[in-house]
Design a protein around this motif. Structure first.
Motif: not given
Length: 324
Positions: A122-149
């Motif tokens: 629903e449009d009423s929650i779209l911004r919140k949902v995308l914000q959560i997804f963006n933060e989650t997706a970025t976190g997963v990539c950060e975790g992978q990089q740290i694991d490789m480091n």
């Protein structure tokens, strides 16, 4: 309340019916292939369970749930390239079946398709949902990089390790639950508590995976034990052992870490024996149980009926009571 098995069946049906363009085939066929390899579909099932917890229609949440699964498989596809892994769920990985360039590009499209599906709220929650997804997706990539480091770092602390697995594994469970809660019209407080439930559960799950990789029964665990030891992977067990070992035990542990082409069975047996002498399995189990308790405590704070929450409680117990 739906059972986890019912929701997994619903997700599998939706994935099987998902249509991708026929051309260019080398771009879309790898996506169809990796999505057909199966898996437990835990993350999308959690999203649907969270929605159902607050009386939301799971049918309204099914496409965002599949979006979470597409994103998860996108990360697996790219992880397999980085790890040069030949197999995924017993089948050839995408980069092995095609090549690295095709796998990278197909993965890129999967991320775009994940966004397309996540946005079907629903449009009423779209911004919140995308914000959560963006933060989650970025976190997963950060975790992978740290694991490789970590592979190039000698001294990794327990705190650093827990931070890495929180990003790489746990935030996606938490994010899936929070998105599902918002689709089900949960309050912000309930959505936050569900996120905490998922994140803590994810941390407990990864710690249990560390334990089972060393001490599990390969027939019941589903893979050969000792893989982390052979790879010198910095798990909770190894990090804690390095922290506690002194004198002869410290010398012995460093010998096996630095040994070139050691006998695999001998190395696994020797390092496992060191873990037993240092008591690191018990310490790992205590840390795992602490996160499990945090997860259940967060679940108790959610303003949903006890019967509804029981399904998530049962899910947590099943996830953390694997054979060893």
């Amino acid at each position: 309340m739906y059972s986890i098995a019912q929701l997994q069946d619903l997700i599998n049906k939706q994935i099987a019916e998902k249509k991708y363009p026929q051309h260019p085939s080398d771009l879309y066929e790898p996506i169809r292939y990796i999505m057909s390899l199966g898996g437990k579909r835990l993350r999308p099932a959690l999203l649907l369970m969270a929605c159902d917890l607050f009386e939301g229609s799971v049918l309204k949440a099914i496409e965002p749930a599949v979006g979470i699964e597409v994103f998860h498989n996108f990360t697996l596809l790219h992880d397999d390239i980085m790890d040069k892994a030949p197999l995924r769920r017993g089948k050839a990985t995408v980069h092995e079946k095609w090549n690295d360039s095709i796998a990278i590009l197909s993965g890129d499209v999967m991320l775009v398709k994940a966004y397309e599906l996540i946005m079907k709220v629903e449009d009423s929650i779209l911004r919140k949902v995308l914000q959560i997804f963006n933060e989650t997706a970025t976190g997963v990539c950060e975790g992978q990089q740290i694991d490789m480091n970590f592979e190039a770092i000698d001294n990794v602390s327990v705190a650093e390790y827990l931070h890495m697995i929180r990003l790489k594994t746990a935030v996606l469970l938490g994010g899936s639950l929070k998105i599902g809660a918002l689709i089900g019209h949960a309050s912000e407080g309930d959505a936050d508590n569900l996120y905490q439930f998922g994140e803590s559960l994810g941390l407990a799950f990864q710690l249990q995976d560390d334990i089972l990789d060393v001490f599990g029964d390969p027939e019941k665990f589903g893979k050969q034990v000792g893989g982390d030891i052979l790879a010198n992977k910095k798990t909770f067990l190894l990090i804690k052992a390095l922290e506690l070992a002194e004198n002869l035990e410290e010398e012995e542990l460093h010998y096996w870490i630095n040994a070139e082409n050691p006998d695999p069975q001998a190395k696994v047996a020797a390092v496992t024996d060191l873990y037993n002498r240092l008591g690191v399995r018990q310490l790992a189990e205590e840390q795992m149980n602490s996160f499990a308790e945090k997860a259940l405590s967060a679940l108790e704070k959610i303003s949903a009926s006890s019967d509804k929450k029981q399904a998530l409680r049962k899910f947590a117990e099943e996830l953390l009571v694997r054979e060893n």
